[in-house]
Design an enzyme around this catalytic site. Sequence first.
Site, mmCIF file in Angstrom:
data_model
loop_
_atom_site.group_PDB
_atom_site.id
_atom_site.type_symbol
_atom_site.label_atom_id
_atom_site.label_comp_id
_atom_site.label_asym_id
_atom_site.label_seq_id
_atom_site.Cartn_x
_atom_site.Cartn_y
_atom_site.Cartn_z
ATOM 1 N N LYS A 49 -5.964 14.645 0.467
ATOM 2 C CA LYS A 49 -5.820 16.040 0.050
ATOM 3 C C LYS A 49 -7.175 16.735 -0.113
ATOM 4 O O LYS A 49 -7.238 17.959 -0.098
ATOM 5 C CB LYS A 49 -5.000 16.137 -1.246
ATOM 6 N N TYR A 262 11.247 7.340 -1.731
ATOM 7 C CA TYR A 262 9.887 7.765 -2.052
ATOM 8 C C TYR A 262 9.434 7.143 -3.377
ATOM 9 O O TYR A 262 10.152 7.229 -4.377
ATOM 10 C CB TYR A 262 9.822 9.300 -2.159
ATOM 11 N N TYR A 288 2.260 5.145 -0.313
ATOM 12 C CA TYR A 288 1.918 5.659 1.018
ATOM 13 C C TYR A 288 1.304 4.590 1.921
ATOM 14 O O TYR A 288 1.914 4.126 2.879
ATOM 15 C CB TYR A 288 0.934 6.832 0.893
HETATM 16 C C1 PLP Z 1 -0.153 12.994 0.439
HETATM 17 C C2 PLP Z 1 -0.460 11.634 0.902
HETATM 18 C C3 PLP Z 1 -0.100 11.204 2.198
HETATM 19 C C4 PLP Z 1 0.726 12.027 3.137
HETATM 20 O O1 PLP Z 1 0.001 13.049 3.760
HETATM 21 P P1 PLP Z 1 0.790 14.351 4.235
HETATM 22 O O2 PLP Z 1 -0.230 15.231 4.805
HETATM 23 O O3 PLP Z 1 1.440 14.905 3.003
HETATM 24 O O4 PLP Z 1 1.827 13.937 5.226
HETATM 25 C C5 PLP Z 1 -0.474 9.935 2.598
HETATM 26 N N1 PLP Z 1 -1.151 9.126 1.766
HETATM 27 C C6 PLP Z 1 -1.501 9.492 0.530
HETATM 28 C C7 PLP Z 1 -2.223 8.513 -0.318
HETATM 29 C C8 PLP Z 1 -1.167 10.757 0.040
HETATM 30 O O5 PLP Z 1 -1.514 11.103 -1.202
#
Ligand code: PLP
Length: 329
Positions: A49, A262, A288
Amino acid sequence: MTAAAFPTVRFTEGATPLEYLPRLSAHLGGPAIFIKRDDLTGLTGGGNKARKLEYLAADALAKGADTLIGLGATQSNHARQTAAAAARLGLHCVLLLERRLEGQREEYYNAGNALLNRILGATLCDEVPAGSDMAAAAAQLEAELVAQGRKPYVVPGGGSNALGAMGYVGCSQEIRVQSAGLGIKVHAIVHAASSGGTQAGLIAGLGAHRGTTVRGYSVRLEATRMADIVRTIAQETAALLRAPVEELGEIEIDDSHIGSGYGIPTPEALDAIRMLGRLEGILLDPVYTGKAMAGLISDINAGRFSRGQNVVFLHTGGAAALSAYASWL
Ligand SMILES: *Cc1c(COP(=O)(O)O)cnc(C)c1O
């Protein structure tokens, strides 16, 4: 146009490393695996992010905002990085979090990113129930803050609009330069996908230079829906770059590693976390990157990627949430 044509505030000094993973590659016996270390971006705790927020925070400053509104789930890395960006820029941050998971252990609600949000000085609204319309809730919060005389800026969920995705147009460029420096051709970039901006930016950035597949391992939505979201953002991003939209090609999503849902770890993701820790000294996360790595491992075992190919695993961050999952590990 390139991503550099749009204003940013810098949160990361220079490019994140692109590293070869010799022990993991040997262990799996398939392609050469490289890792793009976006867990080492400059905002507190790192993660994907930060690149999006470089563009979104610049937009907020240009619009005279004094407050960033951040959205996400209880353990959102995005919300924590938004809080960190606000702190760095001397802005207020108000976080609106969705209680997407009920009935977890106490640490899930208080450790990990939840702890960091408090340290970073974010104002936390009462969590809204799972499945709430977050955009509508953010609009209501925005109106309330305006009524109090504040100038709020709503950062979209996951930082995923065309402007946020510009961060991953920039990342695709970095990977192109770094892989050329290493003398390798990248067959695929693989990563975890949720709100879609990361994959959309990579695809828009690679554009006509494809030949590199971008494969997203969904951690939340089924493949068709995820692909629709990514395609829409990729088209909007390409339009912002004045690049040809018709050259974006297929959107590749694998949704077979979501597990129960999720934020709920799978045994394969937990194994992948331990494997990367023990073989390479790198921390993945259970929401993730652990699921994405489990996806890559199963794809290698199934023969999708083979010896002689080079695969880049984009490490999107998330280890800041590990302490919230202590009992699972
Ligand atoms: C937000 C996030 C993602 C996913 O990325 P997107 O752009 O939302 O698809 C992947 N890994 C981590 C650790 C995240 O925080």
